[in-house]
Design an enzyme around this catalytic site. Sequence first.
Site, PDB file in Angstrom:
ATOM      1  N   GLU A 278       0.835  -1.208   0.000  1.00  0.00           N
ATOM      2  CA  GLU A 278       0.000   0.000   0.000  1.00  0.00           C
ATOM      3  C   GLU A 278       0.867   1.255   0.000  1.00  0.00           C
ATOM      4  O   GLU A 278       0.568   2.243  -0.679  1.00  0.00           O
ATOM      5  CB  GLU A 278      -0.918   0.011   1.229  1.00  0.00           C
ATOM      6  CG  GLU A 278      -1.852  -1.187   1.318  1.00  0.00           C
ATOM      7  CD  GLU A 278      -1.260  -2.343   2.110  1.00  0.00           C
ATOM      8  OE1 GLU A 278      -2.016  -3.047   2.769  1.00  0.00           O
ATOM      9  OE2 GLU A 278      -0.023  -2.531   2.070  1.00  0.00           O
ATOM     10  N   CYS A 307       0.486   2.049   7.357  1.00  0.00           N
ATOM     11  CA  CYS A 307      -0.168   2.173   6.051  1.00  0.00           C
ATOM     12  C   CYS A 307      -1.508   2.899   6.183  1.00  0.00           C
ATOM     13  O   CYS A 307      -1.863   3.720   5.331  1.00  0.00           O
ATOM     14  CB  CYS A 307      -0.390   0.790   5.440  1.00  0.00           C
ATOM     15  SG  CYS A 307       1.109  -0.017   4.846  1.00  0.00           S
TER      16      CYS A 307
END
Length: 355
Positions: A278, A307
């Site tokens: 991500e 993230c």
Amino acid sequence: MVNYLYALCFSVFMIIGVTGFYGSGKDTVISYLQQQGFFQISLSDVIRDELKERNMPISRENEMRTGNELREKYGSAILAYRALKKMDWDKNWAVNSIRNPVEVEVLKEKKDFILIFVDAPIKERFKRVKERQRTGDLRTFEDFKKAEEKELHGTGSSQQLLAVKAMAEIVIRNDTTLEALQKKVDKFLLDIKKWPRFKRPTWDEYFIEITHAVAQRATCDRGKSGSVIVKDKRLLTTGYVGSAVGMPHCDEVGHLMHTVTYDDGSVHKHCVRTTHAEQNAILQAAKYGISINGATVYCKMTPCAVCAKMIINAGISRVVCERVYHGGKESENLFQKAGIKLEYIKKELQQYANQ
């Protein structure tokens, strides 16, 4: 070879997994499927290739031990991953020697995968094993039973045939003649032709499938993940797990493990050598000046807390995960407070080695 990304998203070819107890007739079913135009690949062949590289004799005991070693070292799905890499996606495949539930899960990521289990009474199976006189086969019924017990009730990365049997969509009883077995396979093949060979995916399924292709570039096999960022049904950026540019990869030098204790007291191990999928997808957007405000990010499992904070600050408004991350509770709370929509394709825990 068909483009891998295209095949993942639009495959109309079939993978039939064939598993079963020792001597049940798995190889016979595989041979018959080959007569019907299927190409064969065996997870045991992956193990035998490893034995040849190690200059070890091929025997049932060595295959069991080496298979378990490979699963323990590289993760329970390593044999399935190696087999998938050998497949051309413009063919129908029959896969033999599936013995761990995680192997089944990996193969099930292919939409057209079907698992069948071949069964037969244990005395009949031992009789067949004796008659075929294959190198490494056990000679006494007692040894046969003891060896089979090791395959039935394993845990973690070891063989777990009973758990695999429970995941089978079809069970074929092979307790009479070859002709009767072939008729059962014929019926099975006719029946599955009535199943939808191709189901047009939803947009979420479509983009999750693309993350599988992106993940093939990942360099950490513990959480081999890919991620994509999408807006208005258009793919903006991709990212996969990997070390910082110019730094050594886990595939080259091994994992850099840290042990983390969570608020609930649970203790888990994490590899901290890599940048997460991500994060890399977001960084690609920043590097090339692509706005991801209001976009959706697709990922393998619940993003970690770091993230999650990056996702929030990047202006992403929706997160779609294939499965649940065991340490994702903090991220779920962050998304809820930030008003970001979090959705799961499968509300089940993602499993991987040394979790």
